[in-house]
Design a protein around this motif. Structure first.
Motif, PDB file in Angstrom:
ATOM      1  N   MET A   1      11.601   9.002  40.321  1.00 18.08           N
ATOM      2  CA  MET A   1      10.691   9.824  39.546  1.00 18.08           C
ATOM      3  C   MET A   1      11.482  10.431  38.387  1.00 18.08           C
ATOM      4  SD  MET A   1       8.308  12.954  40.922  1.00 18.08           S
ATOM      5  CE  MET A   1       6.806  12.066  41.125  1.00 18.08           C
ATOM      6  N   THR A   2      10.928  10.346  37.196  1.00 21.56           N
ATOM      7  CA  THR A   2      11.615  10.877  36.026  1.00 21.56           C
ATOM      8  C   THR A   2      11.426  12.390  35.934  1.00 21.56           C
ATOM      9  OG1 THR A   2       9.733  10.674  34.538  1.00 21.56           O
ATOM     10  CG2 THR A   2      11.158   8.720  34.791  1.00 21.56           C
ATOM     11  N   ARG A   3      12.268  13.029  35.158  1.00 18.18           N
ATOM     12  CA  ARG A   3      12.138  14.472  34.955  1.00 18.18           C
ATOM     13  C   ARG A   3      10.787  14.802  34.324  1.00 18.18           C
ATOM     14  NH1 ARG A   3      16.653  18.416  33.582  1.00 18.18           N
ATOM     15  NH2 ARG A   3      17.745  17.000  34.956  1.00 18.18           N
ATOM     16  N   SER A   4      10.324  13.965  33.429  1.00 13.17           N
ATOM     17  CA  SER A   4       9.019  14.181  32.796  1.00 13.17           C
ATOM     18  C   SER A   4       7.892  14.125  33.829  1.00 13.17           C
ATOM     19  CB  SER A   4       8.807  13.131  31.708  1.00 13.17           C
ATOM     20  OG  SER A   4       7.543  13.267  31.131  1.00 13.17           O
ATOM     21  N   GLU A   5       7.967  13.204  34.762  1.00 10.42           N
ATOM     22  CA  GLU A   5       6.953  13.101  35.817  1.00 10.42           C
ATOM     23  C   GLU A   5       7.005  14.319  36.742  1.00 10.42           C
ATOM     24  OE1 GLU A   5       6.604   8.269  36.344  1.00 10.42           O
ATOM     25  OE2 GLU A   5       8.280   9.315  37.300  1.00 10.42           O
ATOM     26  N   ILE A   6       8.208  14.782  37.030  1.00 10.65           N
ATOM     27  CA  ILE A   6       8.370  15.987  37.848  1.00 10.65           C
ATOM     28  C   ILE A   6       7.736  17.174  37.134  1.00 10.65           C
ATOM     29  CG2 ILE A   6      10.051  17.636  38.782  1.00 10.65           C
ATOM     30  CD1 ILE A   6      11.937  15.195  39.194  1.00 10.65           C
ATOM     31  N   GLN A   7       8.026  17.318  35.839  1.00  8.22           N
ATOM     32  CA  GLN A   7       7.473  18.428  35.071  1.00  8.22           C
ATOM     33  C   GLN A   7       5.948  18.372  35.042  1.00  8.22           C
ATOM     34  OE1 GLN A   7       9.343  18.556  31.207  1.00  8.22           O
ATOM     35  NE2 GLN A   7      11.220  19.427  32.034  1.00  8.22           N
ATOM     36  N   GLN A   8       5.392  17.186  34.901  1.00  5.97           N
ATOM     37  CA  GLN A   8       3.931  17.067  34.862  1.00  5.97           C
ATOM     38  C   GLN A   8       3.323  17.436  36.208  1.00  5.97           C
ATOM     39  OE1 GLN A   8       2.056  16.434  32.001  1.00  5.97           O
ATOM     40  NE2 GLN A   8       0.520  17.255  33.385  1.00  5.97           N
TER      41      GLN A   8
ATOM     42  N   GLU B   1      14.698  20.653  36.820  1.00 13.34           N
ATOM     43  CA  GLU B   1      16.142  20.396  36.901  1.00 13.34           C
ATOM     44  C   GLU B   1      16.622  20.544  38.343  1.00 13.34           C
ATOM     45  OE1 GLU B   1      20.327  22.312  35.343  1.00 13.34           O
ATOM     46  OE2 GLU B   1      18.506  22.687  34.187  1.00 13.34           O
TER      47      GLU B   1
ATOM     48  N   ASP C   1      15.263  17.581  40.373  1.00 13.40           N
ATOM     49  CA  ASP C   1      15.988  16.371  39.983  1.00 13.40           C
ATOM     50  C   ASP C   1      17.368  16.344  40.627  1.00 13.40           C
ATOM     51  OD1 ASP C   1      16.068  13.937  38.572  1.00 13.40           O
ATOM     52  OD2 ASP C   1      17.121  14.877  36.892  1.00 13.40           O
TER      53      ASP C   1
ATOM     54  N   ALA D   1      18.541  13.648  43.439  1.00 19.86           N
ATOM     55  CA  ALA D   1      19.724  12.830  43.176  1.00 19.86           C
ATOM     56  C   ALA D   1      20.739  12.973  44.315  1.00 19.86           C
ATOM     57  CB  ALA D   1      20.358  13.210  41.843  1.00 19.86           C
TER      58      ALA D   1
END
Length: 87
Positions: A1-8, A76, A79, A83
């Protein structure tokens, strides 16, 4: 999952869960705690969401106000936790 997807995912949850977020023109970069979008009970709701949605556990030392200040600071933390779980 990308940081952008997490933020959304975080933004969607905050908008759905906290009425103050809907009336405050909340954006990804909005400050959550200082603007009263999320209070101490809201932090607990958010922690439950994070642990269930992202299948992680927040340690006591991670329960710091600076991690809950905004969606990017939360993303952050998530993420970093994700990780570490993959390592």
């Amino acid at each position: 999952m990308t940081r952008s997807e997490i933020q959304q995912a975080l933004l969607d949850f905050v908008l759905e869960t906290f009425p103050a977020a809907r009336t405050a023109d909340l954006t990804v970069d909005s400050v959550l705690l200082d603007r009263g979008i999320i209070d101490s009970m809201g932090v607990l709701e958010l922690v439950v969401f994070l642990e269930e949605r992202f299948q992680l556990t927040l340690d006591d030392e991670e329960m710091l106000p600076e991690h809950f200040m905004s969606i990017p600071t939360l993303a952050e933390l998530i993420d970093r936790k994700l990780a570490a779980g993959r390592a």
